[in-house]
Design a protein around this motif. Structure first.
Motif, short mmCIF file in Angstrom:
data_model
loop_
_atom_site.label_atom_id
_atom_site.label_comp_id
_atom_site.label_asym_id
_atom_site.label_seq_id
_atom_site.Cartn_x
_atom_site.Cartn_y
_atom_site.Cartn_z
N ARG A 128 96.56 16.95 84.44
CA ARG A 128 95.79 15.67 84.83
C ARG A 128 94.62 15.97 85.85
NH1 ARG A 128 100.58 14.38 87.85
NH2 ARG A 128 101.54 14.13 85.99
N TYR A 129 94.96 17.30 86.19
CA TYR A 129 93.52 17.56 86.43
C TYR A 129 92.06 17.61 85.79
CZ TYR A 129 95.10 16.57 91.79
OH TYR A 129 96.23 16.62 92.34
N PHE A 130 92.55 18.81 85.10
CA PHE A 130 91.75 19.65 84.20
C PHE A 130 92.23 19.36 82.68
CE2 PHE A 130 91.34 22.29 87.85
CZ PHE A 130 89.83 21.68 88.33
N GLU A 131 91.04 19.34 81.47
CA GLU A 131 91.00 18.78 80.53
C GLU A 131 91.89 19.95 79.60
OE1 GLU A 131 87.86 16.59 79.11
OE2 GLU A 131 88.62 17.49 77.08
N ASN A 132 91.23 21.66 79.71
CA ASN A 132 91.59 23.15 79.27
C ASN A 132 91.17 23.39 80.23
OD1 ASN A 132 89.48 23.37 78.52
ND2 ASN A 132 89.76 21.71 77.02
N LYS A 133 91.59 24.38 79.69
CA LYS A 133 91.50 26.02 81.02
C LYS A 133 90.53 26.44 80.80
CE LYS A 133 92.53 30.05 77.81
NZ LYS A 133 93.69 31.95 77.84
N HIS A 134 89.56 26.45 79.85
CA HIS A 134 87.99 26.65 79.39
C HIS A 134 87.09 25.65 81.20
CE1 HIS A 134 83.60 26.61 77.94
NE2 HIS A 134 84.57 28.08 77.83
N ARG A 135 87.60 24.85 81.04
CA ARG A 135 87.24 23.67 81.70
C ARG A 135 87.38 23.57 83.50
NH1 ARG A 135 85.66 17.91 79.48
NH2 ARG A 135 84.35 18.87 78.19
N LEU A 136 88.58 24.38 83.25
CA LEU A 136 89.08 25.15 85.07
C LEU A 136 88.03 26.23 85.11
CD1 LEU A 136 90.14 25.09 87.26
CD2 LEU A 136 92.69 26.18 86.16
N LEU A 137 87.27 27.06 84.15
CA LEU A 137 86.97 28.25 84.57
C LEU A 137 85.33 28.15 83.97
CD1 LEU A 137 86.32 31.00 84.27
CD2 LEU A 137 85.71 31.03 81.86
N ASN A 138 84.79 26.47 84.06
CA ASN A 138 84.01 26.53 84.27
C ASN A 138 83.58 25.74 86.06
OD1 ASN A 138 81.48 25.28 83.35
ND2 ASN A 138 81.67 25.55 80.99
N TYR A 139 84.88 24.64 86.00
CA TYR A 139 84.65 24.08 86.93
C TYR A 139 84.64 25.99 88.75
CZ TYR A 139 86.11 21.67 91.44
OH TYR A 139 86.09 21.11 92.63
N VAL A 140 84.76 26.79 87.83
CA VAL A 140 85.33 27.90 89.19
C VAL A 140 84.01 28.60 89.13
CG1 VAL A 140 86.08 30.20 89.39
CG2 VAL A 140 87.87 28.17 88.68
N VAL A 141 83.18 28.79 88.13
CA VAL A 141 82.40 29.45 87.81
C VAL A 141 80.98 28.62 88.33
CG1 VAL A 141 80.51 30.07 86.34
CG2 VAL A 141 83.04 30.65 85.75
N SER A 142 80.84 27.08 87.83
CA SER A 142 79.89 26.36 88.55
C SER A 142 80.37 26.15 90.51
CB SER A 142 80.73 24.85 88.10
OG SER A 142 79.88 25.07 86.71
N TRP A 143 81.05 26.39 90.52
CA TRP A 143 81.16 26.17 92.40
C TRP A 143 80.75 27.18 92.61
CZ3 TRP A 143 82.94 29.43 96.28
CH2 TRP A 143 83.32 28.92 97.19
N TYR A 144 81.24 28.62 91.90
CA TYR A 144 80.41 29.87 92.21
C TYR A 144 79.20 29.91 91.73
CZ TYR A 144 79.02 34.42 92.30
OH TYR A 144 78.55 36.19 92.71
N TRP A 145 78.16 29.07 91.41
CA TRP A 145 76.84 28.67 91.55
C TRP A 145 76.90 28.28 92.55
CZ3 TRP A 145 75.19 33.24 89.55
CH2 TRP A 145 75.74 33.58 88.25
N HIS A 146 77.28 27.03 92.61
CA HIS A 146 76.76 26.60 93.51
C HIS A 146 76.69 27.27 95.08
CE1 HIS A 146 76.35 22.26 92.77
NE2 HIS A 146 77.56 22.03 92.01
N TRP A 147 77.43 28.28 95.41
CA TRP A 147 78.19 29.21 96.25
C TRP A 147 76.84 29.84 96.21
CZ3 TRP A 147 78.54 34.23 97.87
CH2 TRP A 147 79.39 34.27 98.57
N LEU A 148 76.32 30.36 95.09
CA LEU A 148 75.30 31.37 95.69
C LEU A 148 73.97 31.13 95.60
CD1 LEU A 148 75.76 34.66 95.20
CD2 LEU A 148 74.77 34.43 93.02
N ASP A 149 73.89 29.57 95.15
CA ASP A 149 72.55 28.74 95.25
C ASP A 149 72.78 28.55 96.98
OD1 ASP A 149 70.15 28.16 94.42
OD2 ASP A 149 71.03 25.82 93.79
N TYR A 150 73.45 28.15 97.51
CA TYR A 150 73.60 27.83 98.93
C TYR A 150 73.33 29.04 99.27
CZ TYR A 150 74.77 27.15 103.84
OH TYR A 150 74.93 26.63 104.51
N GLN A 151 73.37 30.26 99.40
CA GLN A 151 73.43 31.74 100.05
C GLN A 151 71.89 32.04 100.18
OE1 GLN A 151 75.19 33.70 101.48
NE2 GLN A 151 77.44 32.11 101.25
N VAL A 152 71.18 31.61 98.96
CA VAL A 152 70.06 32.12 98.44
C VAL A 152 69.02 31.41 99.47
CG1 VAL A 152 68.17 32.16 97.20
CG2 VAL A 152 70.35 33.21 96.47
#
Lengths: 244, 244
Positions: A74-98
């Motif tokens: 109900r939250y994520f279509e499949n595990k690939h989308r979930l990975l994409n969510y995690v990875v996107s979160w990380y890039w957001h976070w890193l961009d903020y760090q920069v």
DNA sequence: TACAAAGTAATAGTATTACTATCAATATAA
DNA sequence: TTATATTGATAGTAATACTATTACTTTGTA
């Protein structure tokens, strides 16, 4: 309407964390809006790190969070989308760090060095201390699995849905600092993506395939830093007007 | 016992192709030793390229070669091993290209430039014309899927089984040319792996995520070549004794 | 407070994938 | 000729990747 006079880095980080503007096409139901959603995010990082993305299933994650597959679907279509969510979160976070860590620096050289430090995981202790997310586990997943989000047959559709926007944003930010350092260098975008990818690859190689690096896995990343610094600045200096 | 006086590049390539010493732990039954095995190899490249590695199954491949899943399982343990076989074949092939094309060159600078041309797929027409394998499809698979063979949880075991030897061999060869060019440069291994990975990443980005490169997808790879040349030589020249 | 609407969870399914086992037919090698 | 290996066909299992249904719980409104 008045803001508190003293806004600490930590406070600001928490505020940021409370509002990471995630692409809402990455999920079916916003995981930030419920306890179970937050748990899916947290525990998926832990589980992916432990067993690897290929062995990771929603069934195993459901057992981990003491819920069911259907709930996760109900939250994520499949595990690939979930990975994409995690990875996107990380890039957001890193961009903020920069943004945050280069904010008060004047010279682009300093900024680039700071960026290299961030990419090689020398992050501010306070900022890196997230109450909810294990950033060490996150970093391990990123090194091994981040590139899998775009190395697919359906990269074009995912790109249309803007899934790689945070990654592009980070690379563009780095690219702009490079341009600031040397407006004549013609490959700032490629050098930025090379830098980001190399930081991860060299780390992975150091830990797993040491024949492909010149570094020792001594727990410190000093050598990768020196290498990236040398690589980036020699490239940028080459095209630099010699009179500057 | 006498060899023909004129050994053409093509003849030599065919001889090589007849004896690629593949790691025999990659397969259960040598695919080179039967028509059906050769067909598995050939058609898997075609199918992987068409549908992507994630969607690729032994069932679909079996339909393609008009055989059964069971038959394919007699050759390869699973699809990941098959990918590893394909990727290893490619690294062997590329390593051979480097050996052959840099053989008669005297200056390490020339050799490195030739290596960059090979990595960016400027290969000798005769050599690239393989009767059995579609090298264009192969190259596409490599760009998208090659890194997936080591970006796994089981990289350590696979490394123990020497699965990454051809990749290491290629990188070491490039590294040695770099040392020849400049014995004082301390990061030849890392620069080699960065070069190889970047060649693929930049190509993938150019075609799929152009915001991450400075190149246009105009069918020619000239710009990636210029970028890599600039990157590699600026790095190597930086540490070079200024008196040379 | 009552009661509908909306959201959530648990159960139970299906289709596909990733294999393994068996056995008969055929080709090959000693 | 007889043993050996290879393939094809069939069948089966366990896990994965989902979907549909239904029952339960919360929430918003009269």
């Amino acid at each position: 309407m008045t803001l508190p006079l003293l806004i600490t880095a930590k406070f600001f980080a928490i505020v940021w964390h409370m509002q990471p503007k995630m692409n809402d096409k990455l999920f079916l139901k916003d995981p930030e809006q419920s306890d179970i959603g937050k748990n899916i995010f947290r525990k998926s990082i832990k589980l992916m790190k432990e067993i690897g993305f290929e062995s990771f299933t929603f069934k195993k994650l459901a057992d981990e969070i003491k819920s069911t597959e259907a709930t996760i679907y109900r939250y994520f279509e499949n595990k690939h989308r979930l990975l994409n969510y995690v990875v996107s979160w990380y890039w957001h976070w890193l961009d903020y760090q920069v943004i945050f860590q280069t904010n008060n620096l004047t010279h682009p050289e300093e900024k680039l060095k700071r960026v290299i430090n961030i990419l090689t995981w020398q992050i501010d202790g306070e900022l890196a201390d997230d109450q909810e997310i294990d950033l060490e586990d996150m970093h391990q997943i990123i090194i091994r699995d981040a590139s899998k989000v775009f190395l697919t047959k359906h990269v074009a559709e995912d790109n249309t849905d803007q899934f790689f926007k945070p990654y592009k944003s980070l690379c563009e930010r780095i690219s702009n600092i490079m341009k600031e350092y040397n407006p004549d260098y013609p490959y700032t975008k490629s050098l930025s993506s090379t830098m980001v990818e190399s930081a991860h690859f060299q780390d992975f190689f150091m830990e797993n395939l040491p024949a492909l690096t010149d570094f020792e896995d001594n727990g410190k990343l000093t050598d990768i830093r020196d290498y990236l610094t040398s690589l980036v600045f020699s490239a940028l200096n080459q095209h630099k007007n010699q009179l500057n």
